[in-house]
Design a protein around this motif. Structure first.
Motif, PDB file in Angstrom:
ATOM      1  N   LEU A 246      11.472   4.400  -6.585  1.00 19.45           N
ATOM      2  CA  LEU A 246      10.648   3.011  -7.132  1.00 19.45           C
ATOM      3  C   LEU A 246       9.848   3.373  -8.724  1.00 19.45           C
TER       4      LEU A 246
ATOM      5  N   LYS B 295       8.243  -3.622  -6.984  1.00 20.60           N
ATOM      6  CA  LYS B 295       8.089  -3.271  -6.245  1.00 20.60           C
ATOM      7  C   LYS B 295       8.946  -3.510  -4.975  1.00 20.60           C
ATOM      8  N   HIS B 296       9.124  -5.058  -5.335  1.00 20.25           N
ATOM      9  CA  HIS B 296      10.155  -5.840  -4.582  1.00 20.25           C
ATOM     10  C   HIS B 296      11.298  -5.568  -4.010  1.00 20.25           C
TER      11      HIS B 296
ATOM     12  N   TYR C 229       5.601  -0.970  -0.848  1.00 22.98           N
ATOM     13  CA  TYR C 229       4.711  -0.594  -1.936  1.00 22.98           C
ATOM     14  C   TYR C 229       3.435  -1.641  -1.574  1.00 22.98           C
TER      15      TYR C 229
ATOM     16  N   GLU D 126      -0.098  -2.876  -2.976  1.00 21.61           N
ATOM     17  CA  GLU D 126      -1.309  -3.139  -3.991  1.00 21.61           C
ATOM     18  C   GLU D 126      -2.301  -4.144  -3.823  1.00 21.61           C
TER      19      GLU D 126
ATOM     20  N   PHE E 178       3.585   3.941  -0.518  1.00 19.51           N
ATOM     21  CA  PHE E 178       4.461   2.996   0.381  1.00 19.51           C
ATOM     22  C   PHE E 178       3.636   3.291   1.705  1.00 19.51           C
TER      23      PHE E 178
ATOM     24  N   CYS F 129      10.481   7.120  -1.681  1.00 17.89           N
ATOM     25  CA  CYS F 129      10.453   5.346  -1.608  1.00 17.89           C
ATOM     26  C   CYS F 129       9.760   5.565  -2.988  1.00 17.89           C
ATOM     27  N   GLN F 130       8.958   6.402  -2.986  1.00 22.83           N
ATOM     28  CA  GLN F 130       7.715   6.441  -4.471  1.00 22.83           C
ATOM     29  C   GLN F 130       8.806   6.931  -4.762  1.00 22.83           C
TER      30      GLN F 130
END
Ligand code: APR
Length: 308
Positions: free
Chosen positions: A130, A137-138, A253, A255, A264, A126-127
């Motif tokens: 991204l 991130k959404h 993700y 934060e 993630f 996922c990272q």
């Protein structure tokens, strides 16, 4: 306007995702793969099931990313599955290259899509997506929690001999050996699990859930699970396409949520037309929080290897 979903990777998981979407007429589907002929052949086969199952969804297979243009949702399943004895983390370097390359291609043609990652090791991939997409991130979401929770729910239902529909459970953390099945938030028809099972039984089921993927790899020998993983990915696709605002455990993700920064990890998230519309923060006991941190550390180790 009909919705359009691209599935990258027309292997076991990808073809099953395409089939489930087409069967339920959720969207038109494009499947793509590096192998020539495979997506085309499987696409045509699924299309020809349409008259039987009553679906007018269009489906094509292709090797050309141009055909994926303007997809609403893209499900990335491209990469290599596990073999017996391998952990999901053993796939890191090989699948890193695949996910990076395919994400770059996808966003070139579908700059407004929402990306759902399935390729393992999931949280690290996922990272990669991204960073490679440059998306907010959404719009990058990982499929793992629904699958892990479904395994947990299956085993609970089996043990109590009740309908799977009565069982609600969820699993937090990374999609790996350190995942955190949340017993305290699991219940059967509203009754807490702890009222229905003793601690030893719960512990056994939790461990089987953690090993759920490996149990299947051991049987299959040539790959990993795909029926339940594809069902889980399609539940996410449906929630997004129909803007359902459905709360599902997903890799998101973080934060600062749950005290985790820039990573993630699987958490409950509200899925709607914008992708992840909210991350739900539930109160954890110190033990649960510690288990989640341990799981996050395992994800961070992988991410640091590939420096994304
Ligand atoms: N571009 C497009 N497709 C690719 C690429 C690429 N660069 N590299 C590999 N693929 C394709 C393969 O050709 C294959 O058809 O991805 C497909 C993967 O399918 P399978 O080998 O059947 O694997 P599958 O069981 O579908 O799992 C795929 O999902 O659950 C995870 O751990 C699993 O990482 C694995 C992924």
């Amino acid at each position: 306007m009909r919705k359009k979903v691209t599935v990258v990777g027309a292997g076991n998981v990808g073809a099953s995702v395409a089939l489930r979407i087409a069967d339920r007429e959720l969207a038109d589907v494009v499947t793509t793969d590096i192998l020539e002929g495979i997506p085309q052949g499987k696409g045509l086969d699924i299309l020809q099931a349409g008259p039987i199952v009553g679906s007018d969804a269009h489906i094509i297979g292709t090797n050309d990313y141009k055909d994926t243009a303007n997809s609403d949702v893209v499900v990335v399943t491209a990469g290599f599955p596990r073999q017996p004895g391998m952990s999901r983390d053993d796939l890191l370097m090989k699948n890193y290259e695949v996910v990076k390359a395919t994400t770059e291609k996808i966003v070139q043609y579908s700059p407004n899509c929402i990306l759902i990652l399935v390729t393992n090791p999931l949280d690290a991939m996922c990272q990669v997506a991204l960073r490679a997409s440059g998306f907010a991130k959404h719009r990058v979401i990982g499929m793992a929690g629904i699958l892990d929770s479904a395994r947990f729910r299956t085993f609970i239902a089996q043990e109590l001999n009740v309908s799977v529909e009565n069982v609600s459970a969820f699993v937090l953390g990374g999609h790996g050996d350190t995942m955190v099945p949340l017993v305290r938030y699991s219940h059967v028809a509203g009754i807490p699990l702890t009222e229905l099972m003793d601690a030893a039984t719960i512990a056994r089921i939790v461990q089987r859930t953690r090993d759920g993927g490996a149990e299947i790899v051991k049987y299959l020998k040539t790959g990993s699970a795909y029926y339940a993983p594809s069902a889980a990915a399609v539940e996410m696709v449906e929630a997004i396409l129909k803007d359902k605002k459905k709360i599902l455990p997903c890799a998101a993700y973080l934060e600062g949520e749950y005290g985790i920064q820039g990573l993630f990890v699987g958490v409950p998230a509200k899925l709607g037309a914008r992708g992840i519309e909210q991350i739900i923060e539930v109160k954890l006991t110190p033990e649960e929080q510690a288990a989640l941190q341990k799981s996050a550390s395992a994800v961070r180790e992988l991410v640091e290897v590939i420096k994304v």
